[in-house]
Every structure is written in structure tokens, then in C-alpha cells.
Design an enzyme around this catalytic site. Structure first.
Site, mmCIF file in Angstrom:
data_model
loop_
_atom_site.group_PDB
_atom_site.id
_atom_site.type_symbol
_atom_site.label_atom_id
_atom_site.label_comp_id
_atom_site.label_asym_id
_atom_site.label_seq_id
_atom_site.Cartn_x
_atom_site.Cartn_y
_atom_site.Cartn_z
ATOM 1 N N GLY A 20 0.898 -1.139 0.000
ATOM 2 C CA GLY A 20 0.000 0.000 0.000
ATOM 3 C C GLY A 20 0.931 1.180 0.000
ATOM 4 O O GLY A 20 2.117 1.023 0.257
ATOM 5 N N CYS A 21 0.442 2.372 -0.283
ATOM 6 C CA CYS A 21 1.350 3.497 -0.422
ATOM 7 C C CYS A 21 1.909 3.925 0.929
ATOM 8 O O CYS A 21 3.050 4.312 1.056
ATOM 9 C CB CYS A 21 0.618 4.650 -1.077
ATOM 10 S SG CYS A 21 1.661 6.034 -1.473
ATOM 11 N N GLN A 22 1.096 3.869 1.958
ATOM 12 C CA GLN A 22 1.496 4.507 3.215
ATOM 13 C C GLN A 22 1.698 3.553 4.381
ATOM 14 O O GLN A 22 2.639 3.692 5.138
ATOM 15 C CB GLN A 22 0.455 5.549 3.598
ATOM 16 C CG GLN A 22 0.322 6.602 2.535
ATOM 17 C CD GLN A 22 -0.310 7.860 3.056
ATOM 18 O OE1 GLN A 22 -0.544 8.025 4.239
ATOM 19 N NE2 GLN A 22 -0.589 8.777 2.173
ATOM 20 N N ALA A 55 -5.100 4.081 0.103
ATOM 21 C CA ALA A 55 -3.848 3.350 -0.067
ATOM 22 C C ALA A 55 -3.376 2.666 1.206
ATOM 23 O O ALA A 55 -2.218 2.686 1.540
ATOM 24 C CB ALA A 55 -2.760 4.298 -0.587
#
Lengths: 139, 412
Positions: free
Chosen positions: A50-52, A118
Site C-alpha cells: 500500500g502506499c502509506q 492506499a
């Protein structure tokens, strides 16, 4: 309880909260209660990108049921994982594949399914279903 | 100018009324928008200019003899002139419309890059946005050239001595950010450019985070290229500027070609248009250009001096208030900073903080801010970033502080 019953139970649980704070405190509590995944499973290979926030997912098949374990470095994500685990853990591949997972929407946590969030939740649910599909193919 | 001695002359409550979105509610709370570094909100002057364009002026530019086309061509070229004046470029043909900073950098990397040979070197800094790393990294891979990185210190300031050491006879271009989007550091670009020019090396400045905060004077900086995006300076998304010195733009090979970039075309031979049109293939983002000019006019009406003074006041206030929160550490403590504050809180994931603040109607950015090398340097997985604009208030900062304390209690 079958998957549908667990989803209903969670929806009812969340309907008791009057404001967002109660809801999020509950999610955070669930996150804290999530059993810790064995360190040996926290590998990049098991990382759902995931991005974060990072999410690690591991699954095993025992006596026709899938046992998941998971972790995240963010506590709210961990709480959401705990909810998903409560629903899908220890069920057969078919039951997991058929799960509607609409409790996320019905508990007012729909924004967490948005890809911009995200947080890996969407990808995690997808991965759990893919695992189920893989175990089903093996049987 | 000593910013500390000045006080803001702005009527912030009046200014806020220019921004329709600032009166909306988010999650039942009044929106507190602290993410202008990602994209700034738009004043009604910009929104009106775009509406007017589509309802009264729409036609293609540089093409038709009819009145609408003539009118909008003038308006679009006036927009170019507005931008030229704003950054004090010598000529309007030094202003190229692009889709944004990212395309501006890619344009230079693609065209200038054609001249690169194996072993040539490009210099960037350790605090670049990915958009000012990847075009050069890809180019260097293609050309067997070398990408070198100017390091930063613990405060997030460039190490100028290291920079000087990194310059070699192989250095072909230096590409640096004016203001760090993550750390807020304002780099001494004028000095960096003068050092580079002493060795005849051209410099590109990524001004995406500088343009909303300060007066940019490209002739004074003597920069060879300057890039920025419209949407960070209160204009529309999808439009940006590449400023290039005339002599560079004339030399650079073609970028994208097509309609609008030519004088005459035959299958045997095409004669290309002069700059700037040679770099502007296809029907441009006309509303973007018009909207950007409206944004620049708006900013000038408020006054960049006033904006700088007020934003500095906000930065100092927020830095003081945030620093007082137990366990909070500000990442990026350069002496010279724009109104951007990145921070981490011991034991709390930035993502969790962002979610709780969002529930309170507070919009901040969380994550790596497209600057993963900075995160690696500071050993972080991400930060919470507060980026302030002149429509923000001290009261909003107070609410942010309360929100952070509340989130800390919930997440501990």
C-alpha cells in the site's frame, strides 16, 4: 457463525457508536487485540504494498479451513485488518470466495476502501481471496 | 528584507471569501486545508476565468481567422506575457506552456539529454521530488551517464562544499529544487547557479514549491531553466511552465512534434516554427493558460511581499506551537524555510494521524511525499506534512494542535 452472521454482528456493533470517535476507538482497540504475526512471516514477499501503511499477510490451510495471520505498522490499518480477519479467518476457501464483505460499507468505513486511502485494505481482501482460490485449486 | 520585522497587511477573512471551497464542511466540520503544497485551492477569480473561457471565448488558438479564434489567441498570448512579467523573463518566447513541472523537467531531460554521452554527469540534490530524479535517472541509464547526488545535512540543508566537490569536467547539467516539498528548505539557488556558471554548466530549477511563496526573478537568478506548475500557485491543474533562456531554447532539439509546431510541412521536409511554439505540439490546455494567468494576477493583487511576510508569520507560529507537543519532532529545520512543516510523532504512524485529523476536517498530507530518498536519509517511513498558504489562519493552526493532541490520545 458463518461469514454473513459475523458481518451482521460487526455492523450491529458499529451501529451503537454515535460519533466517529467511538468508531475509531473501537477500530484501534481491535488493532491492539490482533494476534501478532510471527516475525518470520513479516517478509517482503508477504508484504501487501500500500502506499502509506505496510500490511503483511500469511495464510495456512488446516482441515479444510484457512488460517490467516496479518500485521501492519499503522494501528488503524491493523484494526481494519482485525475486522477482516474476524470475518474471513477459519473458513473454507469457498466461503471466503463467496464473502460479500459489504460490512465495510455498512459500518460507515467505506472511505477505507478507496484506493486513494492506499492502506492496503482493498489489496488485502483481494489477496485473501486469491489465497482461498489457490488453496481451492490444490484440493 | 527582514521578514521578522514586518507584519502582515492582509485581510485574511476577506481573502478567504475568495476561495469558495474553504467554506465547505468535511466530515461535519469546517474544512481546515493544510495541504496547499500538494495543490493550492482556487480563488473565484480563477474559477470565473475558466467559466468565462468556456461560456464566452472557446475556440482553438493560433488557427482560425474568425473572431473567437482571434480573441482567444490574444488572451492565451497575453497569459504568456503575464507569466513572463511575473517571473521577469526577458522575452515572452522564453515561456513554454507544459502540463506541469513534471513535463517541464521531462522536456529538458528528453531534449537536452539527446546530447549526453557515456560518462557524462548530471547533478541533483538529495531532497528532490521524484519528478526531478526519475527523468534524469532514466536518461542516465539510457546514455550510460552518471547521476550524482548533492547531500544534505540533518537540518535538511544542502552541503554546498560537497556540491562544489561534485562538479567535474563531466558535469553537463545541474537540476535542483528551489524549495523542498517535504522539508520546506529554501535552497540558495542563486549561489548554486553562479557556482555552476563559473564552470559553464547550465542549471534547471524546479520551482514547483517556490512559485506560490516568493517573488521569482529568473534574470536575477540567472537560471537557464525554471519549471513550475499552475495548480500550486492557485491556478488550474494540468498546466505548467518551462522557462528557458532564449539561447538554450533555440538550441534544444525538438520535443514532441505535431500540429502547431511547424511553419511548413511536406513529406520531403518540414520547417519547424520558432520558439515557443516549436515546443507546444497539439491544441494546448487553453483554459489552463487562461486560468494560470488569472491566478498570477490574483497573487499579484494580494502582493507576493505580503504573502511572504504573512506565511512566514504562520510558519513561525506553527513551528512554535507544534514543537511544544510532546514527542513531536519536526523534520526539516533549515534556517531558510518556506511555510512547509513535516513532522513525526514518536510511536504514531503518520497514516493513523492523517486519518484522525481528517475526521476532524483537517487536511494534511501523510506519507513519503514523493521523496523516498529523504525518508531513507532520516530513517523514516513517512511524515505528516502541514503546508500553509496565505488563506490559512493562526486559529486553524490552534485547531490542528488540538487535533494532534486528540489523535495522540486515541492512538497511544
Amino acid at each position: 457463525m458463518n461469514i454473513q452472521e459475523i458481518e451482521t454482528e460487526i455492523i450491529e456493533e458499529f451501529s451503537l457508536f454515535e460519533d466517529w470517535m467511538g468508531k475509531y476507538e473501537h477500530i484501534i482497540e481491535m488493532g491492539k487485540s490482533l494476534p501478532v504475526i510471527a516475525e518470520r512471516y513479516k517478509t517482503d514477499e508477504r508484504l501487501i504494498k500500500g502506499c502509506q501503511s505496510k500490511v503483511w499477510l500469511h495464510s495456512e490451510m488446516k482441515e479444510g479451513k484457512i488460517f490467516f495471520s496479518a500485521d501492519s505498522d499503522a494501528i488503524i490499518t491493523k484494526g481494519l485488518i482485525a475486522m477482516v480477519m474476524r470475518v474471513l479467518n477459519e473458513h473454507s476457501p469457498d466461503e471466503i470466495l463467496d464473502a460479500k464483505m459489504d460490512f465495510v460499507e455498512k459500518t460507515g468505513l467505506k472511505e477505507h476502501l478507496s484506493p486513494t486511502r492506499a492502506n492496503g485494505l482493498v489489496n488485502m481482501i483481494k489477496q485473501m481471496k486469491l489465497d482461498a482460490l489457490a488453496y481451492k485449486a490444490k484440493v | 528584507m527582514n521578514l521578522k520585522e514586518k507584519h502582515s497587511a492582509l485581510d485574511i477573512q476577506k481573502i478567504r471569501k475568495d476561495f469558495p471551497i474553504l467554506s465547505r464542511k468535511v466530515n461535519g466540520k469546517s474544512l481546515i486545508y493544510l495541504d496547499s503544497g500538494a495543490t493550492a485551492q482556487k480563488p473565484k477569480q480563477v474559477i470565473d476565468a475558466i467559466t468565462k473561457y468556456y461560456s464566452e471565448q472557446n475556440a482553438n488558438i493560433h488557427r482560425g481567422v474568425h473572431t473567437l479564434s482571434q480573441e482567444i489567441t490574444s488572451a492565451y498570448e497575453n497569459a504568456r506575457a503575464t507569466i513572463q512579467k511575473h517571473i521577469n523573463a526577458k522575452h515572452t518566447h522564453e515561456i513554454i506552456f507544459t502540463s506541469g513541472t513534471t513535463e517541464s523537467i521531462n522536456l529538458v531531460a528528453t531534449t537536452f539529454g539527446k546530447w549526453l554521452k557515456p560518462g557524462d554527469e548530471i547533478l541533483v540534490t538529495a531532497m528532490e521530488h521524484h519528478s526531478n530524479i526519475l527523468p534524469w535517472q532514466q536518461l542516465c541509464e539510457e546514455k550510460s551517464a552518471v547521476l550524482k547526488v548533492i547531500p544534505i545535512n540533518e537540518k535538511g540543508e544542502l552541503l554546498l562544499d560537497e556540491y562544489k566537490k561534485l562538479i567535474s569536467s563531466e558535469t553537463k547539467l545541474i537540476s535542483i529544487t528551489h524549495v523542498s516539498n517535504t522539508l520546506g528548505t529554501i535552497n540558495p539557488v542563486k549561489e548554486i547557479i553562479s557556482i555552476a556558471h563559473a564552470k559553464n554548466i547550465p542549471v534547471l530549477v524546479d520551482g514547483a514549491q517556490a512559485i506560490p511563496h516568493m517573488r521569482i526573478n529568473v534574470q536575477d537568478l540567472d537560471t537557464d531553466f525554471y519549471c513550475f506548475s499552475g495548480h500550486k500557485v492557485y491556478g488550474p491543474t494540468g498546466v505548467g511552465i518551462l522557462y528557458g533562456k532564449e539561447q538554450w531554447l533555440r538550441k534544444l532539439p525538438n520535443y514532441q512534434v505535431g500540429g502547431g509546431t511547424i511553419k511548413t510541412v511536406s513529406f520531403a521536409k518540414t520547417e519547424y516554427a520558432d520558439i515557443p511554439l516549436r515546443f507546444e505540439a497539439g491544441t494546448p490546455n487553453i483554459e489552463g493558460g487562461i486560468g494560470l494567468a488569472a491566478a498570477i494576477d490574483y497573487v499579484n493583487e494580494i502582493g507576493l511581499e505580503n504573502i511572504s511576510v504573512y506565511e512566514h508569520e504562520l510558519l513561525e507560529y506553527a513551528t512554535k506551537k507544534l514543537s511544544a507537543i510532546e514527542g513531536l519532532k519536526i523534520i526539516g529545520t533549515a534556517k531558510n524555510k518556506a511555510s512547509v512543516i513535516s513532522f513525526v510523532i514518536h510511536g504514531i504512524h503518520p497514516y493513523d494521524m492523517g486519518i484522525i485529523l481528517d475526521q476532524l476536517g483537517i487536511a494534511v498530507r501523510t506519507g513519503h511525499h514523493c521523496t523516498q530518498p529523504i525518508m531513507d536519509k532520516f530513517g523514516l517511513k513517512g511524515t505528516v506534512r502541514v503546508s500553509l498558504a496565505f488563506y490559512n489562519t493562526k486559529e486553524e493552526i490552534n485547531k490542528l494542535v488540538k487535533g494532534i493532541i486528540k489523535a495522540k490520545e486515541m492512538l497511544k
